[in-house]
Design an enzyme around this catalytic site. Structure first.
Site, short mmCIF file in Angstrom:
data_model
loop_
_atom_site.label_atom_id
_atom_site.label_comp_id
_atom_site.label_asym_id
_atom_site.label_seq_id
_atom_site.Cartn_x
_atom_site.Cartn_y
_atom_site.Cartn_z
N HIS A 117 129.35 -4.64 8.01
CA HIS A 117 129.62 -4.38 9.43
C HIS A 117 128.67 -3.34 10.00
O HIS A 117 128.95 -2.76 11.05
CB HIS A 117 131.08 -3.96 9.63
CG HIS A 117 132.05 -5.07 9.39
ND1 HIS A 117 133.41 -4.86 9.21
CD2 HIS A 117 131.88 -6.41 9.30
CE1 HIS A 117 134.01 -6.02 9.02
NE2 HIS A 117 133.11 -6.98 9.06
N CYS A 125 118.65 0.84 20.30
CA CYS A 125 118.79 0.38 21.68
C CYS A 125 119.39 -1.02 21.67
O CYS A 125 118.98 -1.88 20.89
CB CYS A 125 117.43 0.37 22.37
SG CYS A 125 117.47 -0.38 24.02
N CYS A 128 116.18 -3.43 23.38
CA CYS A 128 114.93 -3.68 22.66
C CYS A 128 115.07 -3.49 21.15
O CYS A 128 114.12 -3.75 20.41
CB CYS A 128 113.81 -2.79 23.20
SG CYS A 128 113.97 -1.03 22.76
N CYS A 145 113.01 2.01 27.23
CA CYS A 145 112.97 0.74 27.97
C CYS A 145 114.05 0.67 29.04
O CYS A 145 114.10 -0.29 29.82
CB CYS A 145 113.10 -0.44 27.00
SG CYS A 145 114.81 -0.73 26.42
N SER A 184 143.06 -5.32 4.30
CA SER A 184 144.20 -6.21 4.55
C SER A 184 143.82 -7.67 4.39
O SER A 184 144.69 -8.54 4.47
CB SER A 184 144.73 -5.97 5.97
OG SER A 184 143.72 -6.23 6.93
N ASN A 205 145.46 -1.82 -3.02
CA ASN A 205 145.76 -1.62 -1.61
C ASN A 205 147.10 -0.89 -1.48
O ASN A 205 147.99 -1.06 -2.31
CB ASN A 205 145.83 -2.96 -0.88
CG ASN A 205 145.62 -2.81 0.62
OD1 ASN A 205 144.63 -2.20 1.05
ND2 ASN A 205 146.51 -3.36 1.43
#
Length: 236
Positions: A117, A125, A128, A145, A184, A205
């Site tokens: 992720h 940016c 650009c 830019c 999860s 978990n």
């Protein structure tokens, strides 16, 4: 005891892949997303963690991610991160693939990490794609830019980084053990990754996910305390 059996499996593994989610960072002080105190119970992700928010409501987008960036400045890896780094160093772990963007695995010493992720430690940016730094983003400076600055994370609706995805898939397909920590298993397509392996499947978990029956071992508990217990049996 299940922790002892898992310790025995890891101690002979030479090709383990670890998949981590938000629950792996909670003991360091990073809020998760879906628990009662998680990020998404404080703000609807559809209003902020999207390309649309970045482009049409930049003040909200910037405020949310600046809060996260500032919060992470005082966060350090926990003992569980250190154990994973040690397992890599002694040859048990081949790869850590993570949904987390906090960089804690690398800070703990893990070298072979794929970030599915993206990273909130890197900035660019939006227009650009030129790299920039944290100070420029936090101070809300525009790119040369004229484009808006953003963390190099995957927003809702964006594709996962192809290189990280392909490397993670290849590693899991050939793994002898896949350990899933602190997720999860609700986010597609990452929730499908563990099940492409022919190796042993281990889930750690704090809560049940509803997919426990698809794993060879389910250890209910927090990441650091569970990894410490496994390490204890590996040293006996």
């Amino acid at each position: 005891m299940i922790h002892k059996e898992v310790a025995q499996i890891i101690s002979i593994s030479k090709n383990m892949v670890v998949l981590t989610g938000a629950g792996c960072s909670v003991e360091s002080g990073v809020p998760d997303f879906r628990s009662p105190s998680g990020w998404w119970n404080q703000i609807d992700p559809r209003t902020v963690a999207t390309v649309k928010a970045l482009e049409t409501n930049y003040p909200l987008f910037h405020s949310f991610y600046t809060t996260r960036v500032n919060h992470l400045r005082k966060i350090l890896p926990h003992a569980g991160h250190a154990i994973l780094a040690r397992w890599e160093q002694v040859g048990h772990i081949k790869l850590i693939t993570t949904q987390n963007v906090d960089g804690l695995h690398q800070a703990a010493g893990s070298s072979h990490v794929q970030e599915l992720h993206g990273s909130i430690k890197e900035f660019r940016c939006h227009s650009c794609r030129k790299a920039t730094d944290e100070e420029a983003f936090v101070n809300e400076r525009p790119c040369q830019c004229g484009g808006k600055l953003r963390p190099s994370i995957v927003l809702f609706g964006e594709n996962l980084p192809n290189d990280a995805w392909q490397r993670s898939m290849a590693a899991i397909e050939s793994a002898d053990v896949v350990m899933v920590i602190g997720t999860s298993l609700q986010v597609h397509p990452v929730n499908q990754l563990p099940f492409i392996t022919k190796g042993k499947l281990i889930l750690i978990n704090a809560e049940e996910t509803g997919q426990e029956d698809r794993f060879d071992f389910f250890l209910r508990g927090k990441a650091a305390e569970t990894l410490l217990l496994i390490q204890h049996y590996m040293e006996k």
